[in-house]
Every structure is written in C-alpha cells, then in structure tokens.
Design an enzyme around this catalytic site. Structure first.
Site, PDB file in Angstrom:
ATOM      1  N   SER A 103       0.814  -1.212   0.000  1.00  0.00           N
ATOM      2  CA  SER A 103       0.000   0.000   0.000  1.00  0.00           C
ATOM      3  C   SER A 103       0.852   1.268   0.000  1.00  0.00           C
ATOM      4  CB  SER A 103      -0.966  -0.047   1.188  1.00  0.00           C
ATOM      5  OG  SER A 103      -1.916   0.972   1.124  1.00  0.00           O
ATOM      6  N   ASP A 242      -2.303   6.446  -3.534  1.00  0.00           N
ATOM      7  CA  ASP A 242      -1.170   5.789  -2.899  1.00  0.00           C
ATOM      8  C   ASP A 242      -0.684   4.657  -3.801  1.00  0.00           C
ATOM      9  OD1 ASP A 242      -3.247   3.988  -2.464  1.00  0.00           O
ATOM     10  OD2 ASP A 242      -2.501   3.361  -0.504  1.00  0.00           O
ATOM     11  N   ASP A 244      -1.006   1.459  -4.103  1.00  0.00           N
ATOM     12  CA  ASP A 244      -1.913   0.481  -4.712  1.00  0.00           C
ATOM     13  C   ASP A 244      -3.254   1.092  -5.087  1.00  0.00           C
ATOM     14  OD1 ASP A 244      -2.831   0.750  -2.080  1.00  0.00           O
ATOM     15  OD2 ASP A 244      -3.429  -1.348  -1.925  1.00  0.00           O
ATOM     16  N   ASP A 246      -5.755   2.457  -3.530  1.00  0.00           N
ATOM     17  CA  ASP A 246      -7.016   2.328  -2.795  1.00  0.00           C
ATOM     18  C   ASP A 246      -7.240   3.499  -1.832  1.00  0.00           C
ATOM     19  OD1 ASP A 246      -5.142   1.677  -0.855  1.00  0.00           O
ATOM     20  OD2 ASP A 246      -6.107  -0.205  -0.250  1.00  0.00           O
TER      21      ASP A 246
END
Length: 448
Positions: A103, A242, A244, A246
């Site tokens: 992440s 960010d 990834d 999400d």
C-alpha cells in the site's frame, strides 16, 4: 483462532525478511489454495495482481508456485490497483484474489492481501484458517492435476472501463485541468487514461515506476509535489493516490488538501440530500475527526465507528446495509460501485461535484472545521507490550479524565508495523500537545 502473520490488511513486512520471504509466500499460496479447494471440485482459479515494487516479481512467482501445487489455475494481472483485484475476482469467476502490495509503505516493504470469491477482503476467521494451514502437512496435488498459470492482458482495461462507468453519464470532465499523482504505483497507467478518456486535460506525475520509487516523495502520503504542480500549472484540482491506489487525497486549486474525512463529509451530505445514503449513515473508523461527527449530525446523518482498517469498515457496511464508508487516511468505500476502497473512483466522484455545482475545489474541500487532532507514533521492539505497563496505563487514564466531555484519547497498536499510535483531540491545542507528549514519553520509556 489467533493470528500472528495476518494484520489489519493481510501479511506485510520487509521484503526478503520474515514473514515476507519467498519461501513463506509459497507456503501461504499453498495454504490458501487448499483452503479454497476444500470442496474437491476441479477448475479452481485465483487472480493475482501486484503494484510496482521490485519484490513483486519474487512474490508473484512464489505465490503462483504455491497455488499451482494445489491444483489451482493462476491468472496473473500484472500491475493493477487493489480494487481491480476485487473486481476481477467476481468478473472472472475466480475462487480467490490476491494483491501483492504494501500500500502506502516504502518500496522495501511488501504485503499479501486476500479477496474472497465475492470480491470482498477475507474476514479474520478465514485468514486464521489459512494461517493455521501454513504449518500443517497436506499432500499436494497429483502430478497430472498441477495447476496452470497465464497472463491476463486485458485486466487493466476491464478495470479502466469499470471505473469510467461509475462517473455520472450526463457529465464529462471537459474543461477541467487535473493533476493526478499515481505515486509511481499500481495506477500509473489506469488513472491518467480514465481521466483523459472522460475529457480532462491531464497532468500526470508519479507515473515512472522503477521498482524502488513507489510512494517516494509522492502520492497520498506525500502531497507536496502534487500541490506544487497544481499551483504551477493552474490546475483546477489534484488527485493523489497511494501505491496500490485504494487511497486518495484531493488538492484544491490553491494547493490545500482534503483528507478522507472531508471527502466523506462531502459525499455523505450530498447522498443524504438526494436520498442515496443508505440508512442515512456513514461508516468510519475511530480515527475520524470529532468534527466530522458533529458536522454529520447537523445533516441528519449518523456516524458508525469501527476499528482501524478499511476491511473493518466494509464488514460494518455489509452488516448494516450501508453504502458509504472509509478512513481519514483516504480509503473511500462506495459499495454501490466497488467492494473495497478505490482512490480513483472517489476522485471521480469529487470531480463530478465540481462539474455539477460549478464551484471550485476550494469551496468543496472543507465541509467542516476539524477539531485539533494530534497523532504521534512510538516504535517498540517485537514481543514487547508497552500498553500493559502500569505507568503507560496511568498516563492514558489521566489524559482521558482531563478530556472527558471535551475531547477524546485513542491509543492503539498499528496492525501493519511495530508502532504504538497515540492520538487525541480537543479544542485547546496546548493541552492537546501536553497530554499526547505525556503518553508518548511513558510509552517510549518502556518500548525497548
């Protein structure tokens, strides 16, 4: 059943160091494969996505080996946003989805997140069973039943079309100049494409991943570059994702930031006024600002708080029949559109408000005045438990008594790092600093 490997968002840690080793990733894949093949039927499949970290190649191969050893067929999506994995599990009738990502963490970390066949992240019970199976001795599939692996070339484009479909059909982004910061991460292709195809003039940054620059001075956790770019180019708005994709932060035309609380406040008020907010309730975590709760009450909207972690937000949403939730950190979950947080979708909904209202981003980015909030982190040695120390307990109790009726204190362990997070809110910033520092000092003294 207790868990040691799985935290609040899958397994995460320093790449090539336990638990994030290729050997353990193989065992995790094999354990998950056995878990999802318990009915014994053939033709089971798993979709695997990843972000742009260098170690993603290693974990992709290790997980593939683990899954195929159990007879599962592996569909490799390559670099895609986390919400694309949640979407593709259902779209491709897979039994399980895996996202390889840490992440918002730096490149040297990595993680493994699981999605069930319904596209939602696995619950604690399922993760505990998979973890227990890692150390058990289970026979692999017979040689003739080993699974196959193949690349899926159109997964990213399926996701692009799905995200575009969530934008109001009577609107376009014509006339908007948008900076999008992809954090050199998983959305470096998808986000600029979506915005351009909907009509925006796009200024992309953070779109040159090299395996080591993900989240490095860019993205939702480092918004200065995007803010400077918005102002320098005279853009109407900035969207910061960010690693990834999400999470999202919004930048207005003056370079000021709207965090997840402000974005949720805007959406909740709009949806409630239009009768679209299920049960007139927003789901957020204990970290969301007290000002958000006060603002929502003026709009007739309830705030349902959960533990920290977007997966706990989603679990509460599903249990209560709610359709909007998220975190202050920028996870925005809209279950009318997706099964997990999607920073790009949330960004599009903000842009829709710009077009619908004709107002600048600066007029929409702050729905409420936040109560002063201070968060400090204290790192501790693994195996240590600073929160059980009597001195720490006394410091927390003293702060709670001081803020009773006028603020709040929240102390918790991070679910992804060996950190104690010390947070408090109150109107008096001097008192806020004093109380937080008093707790931090006691935690640090016993943290090891």
């Amino acid at each position: 059943m207790t868990r040691k490997l799985f935290g609040t968002d899958g397994v995460r840690g320093l790449a090539n160091t336990y638990p994030m080793t290729a050997e353990l990733a193989l065992r995790i894949g094999a354990a998950a494969g056995r878990y999802f093949r318990r009915d014994g039927s053939p033709a089971h499949r798993v979709v695997i996505g990843k972000d742009t970290r260098l170690s993603g190649y290693m974990f992709e191969n290790a997980l593939t080996a683990g899954f195929t050893s159990t007879g599962m067929n592996v569909l490799l999506l390559g670099p895609v946003p986390t919400p694309a994995v949640g979407m593709m599990v259902r779209s491709m009738r897979a039994d399980v989805g895996v996202m390889i990502s840490a992440s918002h963490n730096p490149h040297h970390d990595n993680g493994i997140k699981f999605f069930g066949p319904d596209g939602f992240k696995l619950n604690d019970e399922a993760e505990a069973e998979i973890e227990a199976a890692i150390s058990s001795e289970n026979a692999p599939a017979a040689a003739e039943n080993i699974g196959r692996a193949k690349r899926i070339d159109d997964g990213l484009y399926r996701y692009v079309e799905r995200v575009k479909s969530t934008f109001p059909h009577d609107l376009t982004l014509d006339g908007l100049k948008v900076v999008v910061d992809c954090a050199n991460g998983a959305a470096y292709k998808a986000a600029p494409a979506v915005l351009w195809e909907l009509g925006a003039e796009v200024i992309p940054i953070g779109v040159s991943p090299n395996g080591k620059n993900i989240n490095d001075g860019c993205g939702s956790t480092s918004t200065s570059l995007a803010a400077e770019t918005v102002v320098a180019h005279g853009a109407h708005v900035g969207i910061c994702l960010d690693g990834d994709a999400d999470r999202v932060m919004i930048i207005d035309e003056n370079g000021h930031i709207a965090d997840g609380d402000q974005i949720m406040a805007l959406f909740a008020a709009r949806w409630s006024a239009e009768g679209r907010l299920a049960n007139d309730t927003l789901v957020a975590t204990v970290m969301s600002n007290l000002g958000l709760e006060r603002y929502l009450s003026t709009k007739g909207v309830s705030l349902h708080r959960t533990s920290v972690g977007d997966r706990y937000v989603v679990e509460a949403m599903r249990a209560g029949g709610f359709n909007l939730g998220g975190e202050q950190s920028g996870h925005i979950v809209m279950t009318d559109f997706a099964t997990t947080g999607d920073g790009l979708q949330a960004g599009l909904q903000f842009l829709a408000e710009l077009k619908r209202t004709g107002q600048p981003a600066s007029a929409l980015r702050q729905a409420f005045e936040p109560v002063p909030q201070l968060l400090k982190n204290v790192r501790f040695e693994e195996g240590n438990d600073p929160l059980s120390d009597p001195r720490v307990k006394d410091a927390i109790a003293s702060a709670e008594a001081t803020l009773s009726g006028k603020g709040r204190v929240l102390i918790r362990k991070s679910g992804t790092e060996p950190l104690i997070r010390v947070m408090a809110e109150c109107e008096d910033q001097g008192e806020l600093l004093r109380l937080v520092d008093a707790i931090v000092d006691e935690v640090a003294s016993v943290a090891g």
